[in-house]
Scaffold this active site. Structure first.
Site, short mmCIF file in Angstrom:
data_model
loop_
_atom_site.label_atom_id
_atom_site.label_comp_id
_atom_site.label_asym_id
_atom_site.label_seq_id
_atom_site.Cartn_x
_atom_site.Cartn_y
_atom_site.Cartn_z
N HIS A 1 -58.08 -13.31 -12.90
CA HIS A 1 -57.01 -14.20 -12.42
C HIS A 1 -57.55 -15.09 -11.30
CE1 HIS A 1 -53.39 -15.81 -10.93
NE2 HIS A 1 -53.31 -15.02 -9.88
N ASN B 1 -53.88 -21.56 -8.50
CA ASN B 1 -53.38 -20.31 -9.08
C ASN B 1 -52.21 -20.65 -10.01
OD1 ASN B 1 -51.99 -17.93 -9.59
ND2 ASN B 1 -52.18 -17.13 -7.51
N CYS C 1 -48.69 -12.50 -11.90
CA CYS C 1 -50.01 -13.04 -12.27
C CYS C 1 -50.79 -12.13 -13.21
CB CYS C 1 -50.84 -13.31 -11.02
SG CYS C 1 -50.09 -14.55 -9.96
#
Ligand code: ACO
Length: 328
Positions: free
Chosen positions: A253, A283, A111
């Site tokens: 993020h 996500n 990520c």
């Protein structure tokens, strides 16, 4: 000669899966997911792979800028879900968009991937050897999720985003003001996702079978983020010789709204300056930061050529984390 961000773009699959949809096959509820994560829905691929998502985002970036793919000198794709081990997703993007003059490669920092890829691209641009570089973050998390595991299946979505770096015609400052990148491989077990390996005939037999789905120590990552991300935000602001008030937006993020709130509180940057889209994307791993950056530009909340300073911060598997301050 300075380089700057001249265009952004993103793409998400058309299928929207709501929390309610997930309750049809998982023991979960809209209330639990929304309260614990801030997620209401996510986009899920019905067949598109990571290179398809990244290519669609790349085409939008080039269309907005009005240039041909042949003008691109390099393509870097951040992904932890490549179409294949070889070719790289970036080479597949090259072929799909016709960027015949580019060199291409993938970067995997889960990520945090987009922040790491942007740093890499910035160093290529600083070398003065290249004029135009495409930096993309793309993941099809739906293909590595264990769809029977409610503790992870509800968190992720698919998508891609990116930006174009270009040298200007005149002298100017670089659009990357500072960076601060970290990894801690000792804690690799906090998030794992594997590809299926061929078992060679000489392979030593092991009792335990490797798992292929994504597995995550959610609570462990939550604690790591609270401890590490505020520090990288503080450090990158110091490295850029800026004050917190100089930062117009933090694009962190998008993993969990509670994480964003906790980071905001700890770094004492108002939550109103933390950009958010987690409610509608979930996500999206390496896609998360560039998708949100493009949405902020599309909505007019962030403007190209405004000299605004935006702090990008990523964190995830590896462990990896880091921040970059860009000026637009
Ligand atoms: N629906 C209903 N109940 C659930 C669900 C669900 N989808 N998932 C878990 N639960 C239950 C658990 O079983 C547990 O029940 P129990 O108390 O009876 O044992 C309870 O809810 C609490 O579970 P926790 O895991 O403690 O919940 P928590 O509040 O920690 O939230 C979460 C979990 C959302 C995963 C959170 O820890 C988190 O966001 N962590 C960070 C993840 C992250 O940032 N990842 C980024 C990296 S991603 C990358 O690199 C690709």
């Amino acid at each position: 000669m300075g380089f700057k961000i001249t265009s952004t773009g993103h793409y998400v699959p058309s299928l929207v899966v709501t929390n309610e949809d997930l309750t049809e096959f998982l023991d979960t509820s809209d209330e639990w997911i929304h309260k614990r994560t801030g997620i209401s829905e996510r986009h899920i691929s019905t067949g598109e792979n990571t290179s398809d998502l990244a290519s669609a985002a790349a085409k939008k970036i080039l269309e907005k800028r009005g240039i041909s793919a042949s003008e691109i000198d390099f393509i870097i794709v951040a992904t932890m879900t490549p179409d294949a081990s070889s070719p790289s997703t970036a080479c597949l993007v090259q072929s799909k968009i016709g960027a015949d003059q580019a060199f291409c490669m993938d970067i995997n920092a889960a990520c945090s991937g987009f922040v790491f890829a942007l740093s890499t691209a910035a160093h290529y641009m600083k070398s003065g050897l290249y004029q135009k570089g495409l930096v993309l973050g793309a993941d099809t998390m739906s293909k590595v999720i264990n769809w029977e595991d409610r503790s992870t299946a509800v968190l992720f979505g698919d998508g891609a985003g990116g930006l174009l770096l270009e040298h200007g015609d005149e002298d100017g400052e670089d659009c990357i003001l500072a960076e601060d990148l970290h990894s801690d491989g000792v804690r690799y077990l906090a998030l794992t996702a594997n590809q299926k390996d061929v078992q060679n005939p000489f392979h030593a037999k092991e009792e335990s079978q490797p798992t292929y789905h994504l597995e995550m120590d959610g609570r462990g990552i939550f604690d790591f983020v609270i401890r590490s991300v505020p520090k990288t935000i503080e450090d990158v602001i110091k490295k850029a010789n800026l004050e917190k008030n100089d930062i117009s937006w933090v694009i962190a993020h998008q993993a969990n709204i509670r994480l964003l709130e906790a980071i905001s509180k700890k770094v004492k940057i108002p939550f109103s300056r933390f950009a958010r889209n987690i409610a509608t994307t979930g996500n999206t791993s390496a896609g998360s930061i560039p998708i949100l950056l493009d949405q902020m530009i599309e909505s007019g909340e962030i403007k190209l050529d405004s000299k605004e300073k935006v702090l990008l911060t990523g964190f995830g598997g590896g462990l990896t984390w880091g921040s970059i301050i860009i000026t637009l």
